[in-house]
Scaffold this motif. Structure first.
Motif, PDB file in Angstrom:
ATOM      1  N   SER A 211     -34.454 -59.929  -2.528  1.00 51.29           N
ATOM      2  CA  SER A 211     -35.600 -59.018  -2.448  1.00 51.29           C
ATOM      3  C   SER A 211     -35.805 -58.607  -0.989  1.00 51.29           C
ATOM      4  N   SER A 212     -36.266 -57.387  -0.796  1.00 55.74           N
ATOM      5  CA  SER A 212     -36.445 -56.849   0.563  1.00 55.74           C
ATOM      6  C   SER A 212     -37.792 -57.281   1.122  1.00 55.74           C
ATOM      7  N   VAL A 213     -37.868 -58.563   1.450  1.00 62.06           N
ATOM      8  CA  VAL A 213     -39.084 -59.145   2.022  1.00 62.06           C
ATOM      9  C   VAL A 213     -38.706 -60.056   3.187  1.00 62.06           C
ATOM     10  N   GLY A 214     -39.607 -60.193   4.135  1.00 60.08           N
ATOM     11  CA  GLY A 214     -39.511 -61.161   5.216  1.00 60.08           C
ATOM     12  C   GLY A 214     -38.150 -61.317   5.839  1.00 60.08           C
ATOM     13  N   GLY A 215     -37.711 -62.573   5.938  1.00 54.76           N
ATOM     14  CA  GLY A 215     -36.451 -62.901   6.585  1.00 54.76           C
ATOM     15  C   GLY A 215     -35.221 -62.346   5.895  1.00 54.76           C
ATOM     16  N   ASN A 216     -35.331 -62.000   4.617  1.00 54.99           N
ATOM     17  CA  ASN A 216     -34.186 -61.411   3.908  1.00 54.99           C
ATOM     18  C   ASN A 216     -33.763 -60.096   4.563  1.00 54.99           C
ATOM     19  N   ILE A 217     -34.752 -59.300   4.963  1.00 55.16           N
ATOM     20  CA  ILE A 217     -34.460 -57.999   5.584  1.00 55.16           C
ATOM     21  C   ILE A 217     -33.722 -58.211   6.902  1.00 55.16           C
ATOM     22  N   GLU A 218     -34.255 -59.095   7.737  1.00 50.48           N
ATOM     23  CA  GLU A 218     -33.632 -59.360   9.029  1.00 50.48           C
ATOM     24  C   GLU A 218     -32.205 -59.874   8.862  1.00 50.48           C
ATOM     25  N   LEU A 219     -32.003 -60.760   7.912  1.00 47.08           N
ATOM     26  CA  LEU A 219     -30.677 -61.306   7.669  1.00 47.08           C
ATOM     27  C   LEU A 219     -29.720 -60.229   7.153  1.00 47.08           C
ATOM     28  N   ALA A 220     -30.203 -59.342   6.295  1.00 48.31           N
ATOM     29  CA  ALA A 220     -29.359 -58.274   5.746  1.00 48.31           C
ATOM     30  C   ALA A 220     -28.920 -57.294   6.830  1.00 48.31           C
ATOM     31  N   LEU A 221     -29.747 -57.081   7.833  1.00 48.72           N
ATOM     32  CA  LEU A 221     -29.373 -56.182   8.922  1.00 48.72           C
ATOM     33  C   LEU A 221     -28.184 -56.721   9.709  1.00 48.72           C
ATOM     34  N   LYS A 222     -28.031 -58.030   9.714  1.00 50.76           N
ATOM     35  CA  LYS A 222     -26.932 -58.660  10.445  1.00 50.76           C
ATOM     36  C   LYS A 222     -25.761 -59.026   9.540  1.00 50.76           C
ATOM     37  N   ASN A 223     -25.964 -58.956   8.243  1.00 48.09           N
ATOM     38  CA  ASN A 223     -24.938 -59.331   7.263  1.00 48.09           C
ATOM     39  C   ASN A 223     -24.901 -58.285   6.163  1.00 48.09           C
ATOM     40  N   PRO A 224     -24.109 -57.232   6.354  1.00 49.89           N
ATOM     41  CA  PRO A 224     -24.145 -56.111   5.419  1.00 49.89           C
ATOM     42  C   PRO A 224     -23.711 -56.410   3.992  1.00 49.89           C
ATOM     43  N   GLY A 225     -23.204 -57.603   3.713  1.00 51.86           N
ATOM     44  CA  GLY A 225     -22.829 -57.943   2.343  1.00 51.86           C
ATOM     45  C   GLY A 225     -24.019 -58.242   1.444  1.00 51.86           C
ATOM     46  N   ILE A 226     -25.218 -58.317   2.016  1.00 48.60           N
ATOM     47  CA  ILE A 226     -26.413 -58.602   1.222  1.00 48.60           C
ATOM     48  C   ILE A 226     -26.974 -57.290   0.691  1.00 48.60           C
ATOM     49  N   ILE A 227     -27.208 -57.248  -0.596  1.00 46.35           N
ATOM     50  CA  ILE A 227     -27.848 -56.084  -1.207  1.00 46.35           C
ATOM     51  C   ILE A 227     -29.313 -56.417  -1.415  1.00 46.35           C
ATOM     52  N   LEU A 228     -30.184 -55.541  -0.917  1.00 44.36           N
ATOM     53  CA  LEU A 228     -31.626 -55.759  -1.033  1.00 44.36           C
ATOM     54  C   LEU A 228     -32.204 -54.913  -2.159  1.00 44.36           C
ATOM     55  N   PHE A 229     -33.223 -55.431  -2.822  1.00 42.90           N
ATOM     56  CA  PHE A 229     -33.944 -54.681  -3.842  1.00 42.90           C
ATOM     57  C   PHE A 229     -35.437 -54.935  -3.657  1.00 42.90           C
ATOM     58  N   LYS A 230     -36.261 -53.997  -4.116  1.00 44.42           N
ATOM     59  CA  LYS A 230     -37.704 -54.168  -4.039  1.00 44.42           C
ATOM     60  C   LYS A 230     -38.115 -55.226  -5.046  1.00 44.42           C
TER      61      LYS A 230
END
Length: 102
Positions: A52-71
């Motif tokens: 989910s695109s919340v908190g630390g998940n967003i920051e981590l996804a910016l540095k690790n493009p293999g993470i897919i975020l969803f609302k």
């Protein structure tokens, strides 16, 4: 889906890595998240990640493009992500080029 594993019991840590490393996808549908340790561990094991695109998940996804975020409050979108990842083996590989939200 071929298998659905629900775990509602304590697992010995020595077995945990073996179990998690066999996963087709790691899903973290948090409403709030600080430092997502479980997501970091899944990345280490090279498991495709959806979070989910919340908190630390967003920051981590910016540095690790293999993470897919969803609302986090969009269940139909989450269903789409899981369905797509299950039916298109190359989908996660293509997603690694840049972090993105679905």
């Amino acid at each position: 889906y071929k298998y659905l594993v629900l775990c509602n019991q304590l697992i010995d840590y020595s077995d945990l890595i073996s179990i998690v490393s066999k996963a087709d996808i790691f899903l973290l549908p948090s409403k709030n998240e600080g430092l997502p340790t479980s997501l970091i561990e899944a990345l280490y094991l090279a498991i495709p990640c959806v979070a989910s695109s919340v908190g630390g998940n967003i920051e981590l996804a910016l540095k690790n493009p293999g993470i897919i975020l969803f609302k986090y409050d969009n269940a139909s979108l989450l269903h789409h992500v899981i369905f797509k990842s299950n039916n298109d083996a190359t989908w996660f590989d293509r997603s690694k080029s840049t972090p993105w939200d679905v």
